[in-house]
Design an enzyme around this catalytic site. Structure first.
Site, PDB file in Angstrom:
ATOM      1  N   CYS A 173       0.788  -1.071   0.014  1.00  0.00           N
ATOM      2  CA  CYS A 173      -0.081  -0.211  -0.112  1.00  0.00           C
ATOM      3  C   CYS A 173       0.702   1.283  -0.106  1.00  0.00           C
ATOM      4  O   CYS A 173       0.463   2.383  -0.102  1.00  0.00           O
ATOM      5  CB  CYS A 173      -0.870  -0.197   1.331  1.00  0.00           C
ATOM      6  SG  CYS A 173      -2.023  -1.491   1.040  1.00  0.00           S
ATOM      7  N   HIS A 192      -9.436   2.958  -2.004  1.00  0.00           N
ATOM      8  CA  HIS A 192      -7.858   2.511  -1.792  1.00  0.00           C
ATOM      9  C   HIS A 192      -7.340   2.009  -3.323  1.00  0.00           C
ATOM     10  O   HIS A 192      -7.025   0.855  -3.226  1.00  0.00           O
ATOM     11  CB  HIS A 192      -7.605   1.869  -0.795  1.00  0.00           C
ATOM     12  CG  HIS A 192      -6.313   1.523  -0.406  1.00  0.00           C
ATOM     13  ND1 HIS A 192      -5.185   2.403  -1.033  1.00  0.00           N
ATOM     14  CD2 HIS A 192      -5.358   0.557   0.030  1.00  0.00           C
ATOM     15  CE1 HIS A 192      -4.208   1.781  -0.469  1.00  0.00           C
ATOM     16  NE2 HIS A 192      -4.368   0.777   0.091  1.00  0.00           N
TER      17      HIS A 192
END
Lengths: 400, 135
Positions: free
Chosen positions: A88, A345
């Site tokens: 991430c 996301h």
């Protein structure tokens, strides 16, 4: 420690697409849109870019391996381009590559682009990691989910600090409700509705104690940044934003291997924060940070990050949350654009989307959600599980 | 009845562990130099980096360190089990083990609850170490 890159690099242009379920647009479409905005913002031409970094996590979806899809899409003229992937933190990792390139003097102007088309997987959360985490995955990960891994962080935190499930869930609900409010003021966000604390607390459970609104959205999007050496920034604009600290910490594996980690916080966040604050010359984060965008993949992640970044003392985040310390009108507004909660996301894009918000805030261009006179902004990404993670922390300012 | 969930993938590090499970023995590692007891299996001691390793049989007792109740399945094969408990159990010998809590009502699971291993033979080759409350 080396001297770092504090005040060596300036952001002179940024672009960010609207995030959402963009079924009618490819990763290439998104990259072009973000890039055009950034070029116009910087007032430069494509030929001025000397090198590019490209952050994307799931190359199986849409973009493929290497930086080819970036250079072909943007028709970049045979310049060095590198694709990076670091869970991430992939977006911030690409930004780091561009910053180090100009800080070193290897090039004058560099581009960092992040993109992800997550919705194309057809799956509600992140794609199945399969064996990406290694051949021990059945022994370590069993039938655990991403929400489940972070839910155990919440269970352990509640237990350590004596919070009842009701008390803990209420604090987490405040976090999500606050972000949803900010999302209503954020035109590029995916989710733009107010959601009440009661509704959040009564939502269907995903992985107890986390419910639906404790989890961030899943979206498509792209964001990019153009950087140059700080000493040249005034050639391009009057209001550049300077990189003060830019650090990544990746676990050594000791959380699981040494049996000393208590499972209530994320060690790499603490370590990356310490390193970034040192690089930026920040000695008291709670006093010096104006606002921040942290990695709220789940509400509990945001709570533990408040403590790992030394904004709230250990065990005291709930007091700060309930006092409105992180609300838009609070002392350190957090997720001023709505965060992952409202943007979703798209992994490769998220880190740069966060920087985009700090950039706009530090320039005083954040519209209805503008924070009063911010000086220092922070972004944070956490990839992996609480027990095994990659974390980035970046610090930005609007003066040298 | 056939077992439709993903099966463990055995490698050199984990072979002894899974062989132990097949015999319903919870095998974990002890460093031959510093004595540190560890899980999951690894070739070297994470604390002193020694390759001297002894396999010991854990008592199969411990307590719930943290847990969650999954109401959504990550893999479709777990759909039929929902809701189910995923937990970290702290073994008496020290290591943490990711597992499932079975044999009790979901609402009874608490941190620090004493538990013991409850073997689930899933195929002729594999048994999984799950845990149940100590009565």
């Amino acid at each position: 420690m080396a001297q770092g890159i504090n005040n060596e690099v300036a952001i002179i242009g940024m672009g960010c697409t609207t995030f959402g379920e963009l079924w009618d647009r490819s990763a290439s479409d998104l990259m072009v849109d973000a890039f055009q905005e950034a070029l116009e913002d910087a007032g430069i031409e494509k030929k001025d870019i000397d090198a590019a970094w490209f952050g994307t996590c799931f190359d199986e979806v849409n973009v493929g391996k290497s930086a080819l899809s970036l250079t072909k899409t943007l028709k970049l003229p045979f310049i060095p381009a590198t694709r990076v992937e670091n869970f991430c933190a992939s977006g911030t990792e690409s930004f780091r590559g561009a910053c180090y390139a100009v800080a070193s003097g290897a090039c004058d102007i560099a581009l960092a682009m992040g993109v992800e088309k997550l919705k194309d997987t057809g799956y509600g959360g992140l794609p199945d990691f399969g064996n990406l985490l290694g051949s021990q995955n059945r022994a370590i990960f069993a039938n655990l989910t991403a929400p489940g891994g972070f839910a155990m962080l919440a269970t352990a935190y509640f237990d350590k600090y004596g919070l009842s499930p009701e008390e803990g869930k209420r604090a987490l609900a405040h976090i999500s409700s606050k972000s949803h409010h900010n999302g209503t003021l954020s035109p590029k966000a995916h989710l733009r509705s107010e959601v009440s604390i009661e509704k959040i607390m009564n939502a269907p459970i995903i992985a107890w104690p986390l419910g639906l609104f404790d989890c961030c959205g899943v979206s498509d999007g792209a964001a990019c940044a153009i950087v140059c050496r700080a000493s040249r920034a005034s050639e391009f604009r009057k209001d550049p934003v300077y990189v003060k600290g830019l650090q990544i910490a990746v676990t050594s594996g000791e959380e699981m291997a040494h049996q000393k980690w208590d499972g209530t916080h994320v060690i790499p966040t603490y370590r990356a924060g310490c390193a970034a604050f040192k690089e930026a010359g920040i000695t008291n984060p709670r006093e010096e940070i104006s606002m921040m965008e942290v990695h709220d993949c789940f509400s509990i992640t945001e709570l533990s990050t408040y403590e790992d970044l030394q904004i709230s003392p250990r065990g005291k985040a709930v007091e700060d949350i309930e006092a409105g310390f992180f609300d838009l009108d609070g002392t350190i507004p957090c997720q001023t654009d709505g965060g992952l909660k409202c943007f979703g996301h798209p992994i490769g894009a998220s880190g740069i989307r966060m920087i985009y918000e700090e950039y706009k805030q530090l320039q005083g261009k954040a519209g209805e959600r503008q924070v009063a006179s911010p000086r220092i902004g922070l972004t944070h990404n956490l990839g992996g599980f609480p027990c095994m993670s990659v974390v980035s922390v970046a610090v930005f300012g609007n003066t040298l | 009845m056939t077992y439709n969930k993903p099966l463990p993938k055995i490698n050199a590090d984990t072979k002894e562990f899974w062989n132990g499970c097949k015999q319903h023995l919870l095998k974990i590692q002890k460093c031959g130099d510093c004595g540190f007891v560890r899980y999951p299996p690894s070739f070297i001691c994470p604390r002193c980096h020694s390759t001297e390793t002894e396999w010991i049989v854990a008592a199969g007792k411990g307590s719930v360190y943290s847990f969650t109740v999954n109401h959504v399945a990550f893999h479709p094969a777990f759909q039929e089990d929902l809701p189910y408990v995923v937990a970290v159990v702290q073994l008496e010998e020290g290591p943490h083990m990711l597992t499932n809590i079975v044999g009790c009502d979901l609402s009874e699971v608490r941190c620090d609850m004493p538990v013991e291993v409850a073997w689930e033979a899933i195929t002729g080759e594999f048994s999984l170490p799950k845990f149940r409350p100590v009565l």
